[in-house]
Design an enzyme around this catalytic site. Structure first.
Site, PDB file in Angstrom:
ATOM      1  N   HIS A 130       0.841  -1.195   0.000  1.00 47.60           N
ATOM      2  CA  HIS A 130       0.000   0.000   0.000  1.00 47.60           C
ATOM      3  C   HIS A 130       0.881   1.253   0.000  1.00 47.60           C
ATOM      4  O   HIS A 130       1.165   1.819   1.064  1.00 47.60           O
ATOM      5  CB  HIS A 130      -0.904   0.020   1.237  1.00 47.60           C
ATOM      6  N   HIS A 151      -3.811   2.860  -3.098  1.00 43.02           N
ATOM      7  CA  HIS A 151      -4.078   2.426  -1.723  1.00 43.02           C
ATOM      8  C   HIS A 151      -3.631   0.992  -1.491  1.00 43.02           C
ATOM      9  O   HIS A 151      -2.947   0.695  -0.515  1.00 43.02           O
ATOM     10  CB  HIS A 151      -5.573   2.554  -1.393  1.00 43.02           C
ATOM     11  N   GLU A 196     -17.189  -3.715  25.116  1.00 42.91           N
ATOM     12  CA  GLU A 196     -16.417  -4.947  25.256  1.00 42.91           C
ATOM     13  C   GLU A 196     -15.206  -4.997  24.330  1.00 42.91           C
ATOM     14  O   GLU A 196     -14.108  -5.378  24.750  1.00 42.91           O
ATOM     15  CB  GLU A 196     -17.316  -6.172  24.995  1.00 42.91           C
ATOM     16  N   HIS A 240     -28.776 -13.954  25.801  1.00 42.91           N
ATOM     17  CA  HIS A 240     -27.744 -13.866  26.835  1.00 42.91           C
ATOM     18  C   HIS A 240     -27.222 -15.241  27.258  1.00 42.91           C
ATOM     19  O   HIS A 240     -26.431 -15.327  28.193  1.00 42.91           O
ATOM     20  CB  HIS A 240     -28.289 -13.135  28.061  1.00 42.91           C
TER      21      HIS A 240
END
Length: 667
Positions: free
Chosen positions: A34, A264, A412, A474
C-alpha cells in the site's frame, strides 16, 4: 536529476522523498502493498521520528522510550523505512518486504521487528492499543516516579481506523481518562481502498473528538513547520489527549496518481515509479536508494538520545540503591510470571458457590499481592464480581491516576484491545470482564492477544443457558467451543471454587499467551481437597482423573468441564457397579500439550465407552470420546425460563446422564 541538497529544510524535504522512494521500491519488488497512504503520511512521521521521538538507538526495548504505533498498519513500509534510517532494520530487510520469515511482514508485527510496538492489522485496534499504552504510562509514572517512567505515546491513524467503531469507543474512554500524553495523528487524505471517503462518511472529525474531550489541531499534513508546531502544542496539553488532523494528499509526490485510490492497495507501475523518482529528484535507475548524507542528517539527535537513555539507567540504579520500597516494586513488576508465588483463598467443602463468586474472592486476594494488577468490567461490576476490587483500588482517571479499576462502560471490544495495549507497554497485569455471550463482541481483541503472545486475562461469567430468564440472547451456546479454536489461547472453565483458583493460578503464570477464564452464575458444590487432593496439579495439566472406580479399572469414562463436572460425579456415584471414571477437563489446550503417557493414563485407549457432558456445542468433545462416543451438549439456542426448568428440559441433570448411560452401555 538534481544534486543532493545541503540546507536543513532542503535535506528534510529530500529525506522525505528518499523515504517515498523506498516505499515505492519495496512494494513494487514484493508486487504487493500500500504505497499511497504511506506517502501521504511520510512528512509527519519523518518529523516525529527525526526531531521528537525519544528512544535508544542501541536498544529498541528501552523502558522509558516513547511508543509509536502505526495503527494504519497497511502503511507498514513507511515505518520500516524509518526503522532503517534509525538503524534497527537494513536495506536487505526492506528488499524482503512481505516475504516469508522476513523482519518486514505485510502489516507490522511487534514480535518480529525491532521498533514495532504492536501488531496492527485490523484497523482501529492500533489506535486503541496506543491508548492502552498511554494508560500504562500514566499509572506507572505516578507509581514509579517521573524520573523512571515519563514518555509519550504517538499513534498514526487513517480514515479506515476512525471508521471502525472500536476506535471511537476507545477515544471516548481516553478523553474521559484525560490521557494527556496520548497524541494521535490522523492522516486525512480522504481516500480509502474503494474510493473517496465521502462515499461512506460525513463525520466532522474535529467536532466529534472535541465532544469526546480531546484537544484537536488541524494542519496541512505536508507542512513541516506546521507539524512541528502541532506536536509541541500536543505535548503541552497535559489534561486531554490530542488529535492532530493532517490534511494530506494520497500518494503525495507521485507523477500522475496523487489523490488516487489506485495507490491504496496496489504497487505503482514501473513507469509511474520512474516518473515519480524524476519528479522527486531521486535516481530513477537505482532501487532502494539511501545515501549516507540522508542517514547522517536523520541521526543528528542520536548522541543526545544515547546520553538520555544512559542517564536514565544510572538514575534507575541509584534509585534502586537508595529506595528499598521502589526497588521491591521494580523487582515485583519485572518478576517473570512463571515465578509468581500466589496465595489463594480457601473454600468451604460441601457448600454451594458460583464459580464467578470464587473468582471474585480470588481477585480480592490479589489486590495487595500484586499492586500492578489493573482491570475492570464492561459495565457489569456486580455481576462480574469486580465491585470490591473497584472500591478498594479506586477508579482510574485524570483525577486518580493511581486508580487500578477501569470503568469501561458497555464497550467490550475496546476493553479487550485496550488491555492488549496495556500488556504491550509492560509492567502491568491487565484483566477485563463481561458476560461470556459478549465474547463475540470482544473476539478479535482476544485473537490479537493470542497473536501477539500477550498474557492478558479475559474474564467471562454467566457461561451457559443457566443464565435463565434473560433468554437466548444472553445464553452462550457455541462460545466456549469457539474460543477453543483460537491458537495460543488458554480456555479455562473450572468445575468448582477450588478449580477456579487453580485456573486463575494457571492464567496468572502465563508469559506468552492469554487466558479466558469462564465462570458460572449459578452455585456449584465445592469439592473437598481432602478427598480430591490433585485438583491444583490436575488443573495445571488441563484434565485429570477426578474420581475412579474403587479398583481403579474403569470400563466407562465420563468427561466434563465447568458446571457439568458435579453432574458427572453424581451420575458415576449413582451407578457404582458401572465402573465409571470421571475426568474433569477445565482446559483442553493444556491437556493436549501433555505427553502421550499422561494423556493415556487419563484416557486409556482400551476404554472405548466414553461420554462427555458440557452445556454448550458438543462437536469439539468428539476428539476425546471418539466417533462412537456420546456427548450431552447443546446444538440449539436456549430459552427464557428459570434455570431449574431449563436444565430438566435440556437434559443437564444427574438423572438424564444416568438414563443415557444405561441406554447406551448398561442395558
Amino acid at each position: 536529476m538534481s544534486t543532493t541538497p545541503k540546507t536543513g529544510q532542503e535535506m528534510d524535504a529530500y529525506t522525505v522523498n528518499v523515504i517515498k522512494g523506498l516505499i515505492m521500491d519495496a512494494t513494487r519488488k514484493a508486487n504487493s502493498g500500500h504505497p499511497g497512504g504511506a506517502m501521504s503520511s511520510a512528512d509527519y512521521a519523518y518529523i516525529l521520528f527525526k526531531e521528537f521521538l525519544s528512544f535508544d538507538p542501541d536498544n529498541p526495548n528501552w523502558w522509558n522510550r516513547d511508543r509509536f504505533v502505526l495503527s494504519a498498519g497497511h502503511e507498514s513500509m513507511l515505518l520500516y523505512s524509518l526503522l532503517t534510517l534509525n538503524g534497527y532494520l537494513s536495506i536487505k530487510d526492506l528488499m524482503e518486504f512481505r516475504q516469508f520469515e522476513s523482519k518486514t511482514p505485510g502489516h507490522p508485527e511487534h514480535d518480529q521487528t525491532p521498533g514495532v510496538e504492536a501488531t496492527t492489522g485490523p484497523l482501529g485496534q492500533g489506535f486503541a492499543m496506543a491508548g492502552g499504552m498511554a494508560v500504562a504510562e500514566t499509572f506507572l509514572r505516578h507509581k514509579l516516579g517521573q524520573d523512571i517512567t515519563n514518555h509519550y505515546t504517538y499513534v498514526l491513524v487513517s480514515d479506515g481506523d476512525l471508521q471502525e467503531p472500536v476506535a471511537l469507543g476507545s477515544a471516548a474512554l481516553f478523553g474521559q481518562w484525560g490521557l494527556g500524553r496520548l497524541i494521535a495523528y490522523y492522516d486525512s487524505n480522504k481516500i480509502q481502498l474503494a474510493g473517496p471517503t465521502k462515499r461512506a462518511d460525513c463525520s466532522d472529525t474535529k467536532k466529534l473528538f472535541e465532544s469526546l474531550c480531546w484537544q484537536v489541531i488541524e494542519i496541512d499534513g505536508h507542512d513541516h513547520e506546521a507539524i512541528r508546531t502541532a506536536i509541541r502544542e500536543a505535548r503541552a496539553e497535559t489534561d486531554r489527549p490530542t488529535l492532530i488532523i493532517g490534511h494530506t494528499t494520497m500518494a503525495k509526490g507521485s507523477a500522475t496518481l496523487e489523490g488516487s485510490e489506485k495507490t491504496h492497495g496496489s504497487p505503482m507501475s514501473p513507469e509511474e515509479i520512474v516518473a515519480t523518482k524524476n519528479k522527486l529528484g531521486l535516481p530513477a535507475d537505482e532501487s532502494f536508494f539511501l545515501p549516507e548524507d540522508v542517514i547522517a542528517h536523520f541521526r543528528q539527535r542520536f548522541p543526545l538520545l544515547s546520553d538520555r537513555s544512559g542517564q536514565w539507567s544510572e538514575e534507575l540504579a541509584a534509585k534502586q540503591a537508595r529506595d528499598a520500597s521502589f526497588a521491591a516494586l521494580w523487582e515485583a513488576i519485572h518478576t517473570p510470571a512463571s515465578k509468581r508465588n500466589i496465595q489463594w483463598p480457601d473454600f468451604e467443602p460441601g457448600t454451594n458457590l458460583a464459580t464467578r463468586k470464587a473468582f471474585g474472592a480470588c481477585l480480592n486476594g490479589l489486590i495487595d499481592q500484586f499492586p500492578n494488577l489493573m482491570g475492570g468490567s464492561a459495565d457489569l461490576d456486580p455481576s462480574n464480581q469486580t465491585v470490591h476490587f473497584r472500591e478498594t483500588t479506586g477508579i482510574f482517571g485524570k483525577d486518580n491516576p493511581l486508580g487500578r479499576s477501569f470503568s469501561f462502560g458497555v464497550r467490550e471490544f475496546p476493553m479487550g484491545v485496550i488491555l492488549n495495549g496495556i500488556a504491550l507497554h509492560g509492567g502491568i497485569i491487565p484483566f477485563g470482564a463481561t458476560f461470556l455471550v459478549f465474547s463475540d463482541y470482544e473476539r478479535n481483541a482476544i485473537r490479537m492477544s493470542a497473536l501477539q503472545n500477550l498474557p492478558v486475562l479475559h474474564v467471562f461469567t454467566h457461561d451457559s443457558f443457566f443464565v435463565g430468564e434473560d433468554g437466548p440472547t444472553h445464553q452462550p451456546v457455541e462460545h466456549v467451543s469457539s474460543l477453543r479454536l483460537i491458537p495460543n489461547l488458554l480456555t479455562l472453565r473450572p468445575g468448582d471454587a477450588w478449580e477456579s483458583a487453580a485456573c486463575f493460578d494457571v492464567a496468572m503464570k502465563q508469559e506468552t499467551r492469554p487466558s479466558v477464564l469462564i465462570f458460572t452464575r449459578q452455585g456449584l458444590p465445592v469439592m473437598d481437597p481432602a478427598t480430591h487432593p490433585h485438583i491444583r496439579e490436575g488443573v495445571g495439566k488441563g484434565g485429570y482423573i477426578l474420581e475412579d472406580p474403587t479398583d481403579g479399572k474403569p470400563e466407562i469414562i465420563l468427561l466434563a468441564s465447568g458446571s457439568e463436572v458435579h453432574l458427572a460425579v453424581g451420575a458415576a456415584r449413582a451407578l457404582p457397579d458401572a465402573k465409571i471414571r470421571v475426568v474433569s477437563m477445565p482446559c483442553m489446550e493444556l491437556f493436549d500439550e501433555q505427553d502421550a503417557a499422561y494423556r493415556e493414563s487419563v484416557l486409556p485407549k482400551t476404554v472405548r465407552k466414553r461420554m462427555a457432558v458440557e452445556a454448550g456445542s458438543p462437536d469439539i468433545w468428539y476428539k476425546y470420546v471418539g466417533l462412537d462416543g456420546e456427548v450431552i451438549g447443546m446444538n440449539h439456542f436456549g430459552a427464557s425460563a428459570p434455570a431449574e426448568v431449563l436444565k430438566k428440559v435440556y437434559g443437564f441433570t444427574v438423572d438424564h446422564i444416568v438414563e443415557r448411560l444405561r441406554e447406551t452401555w448398561l442395558k
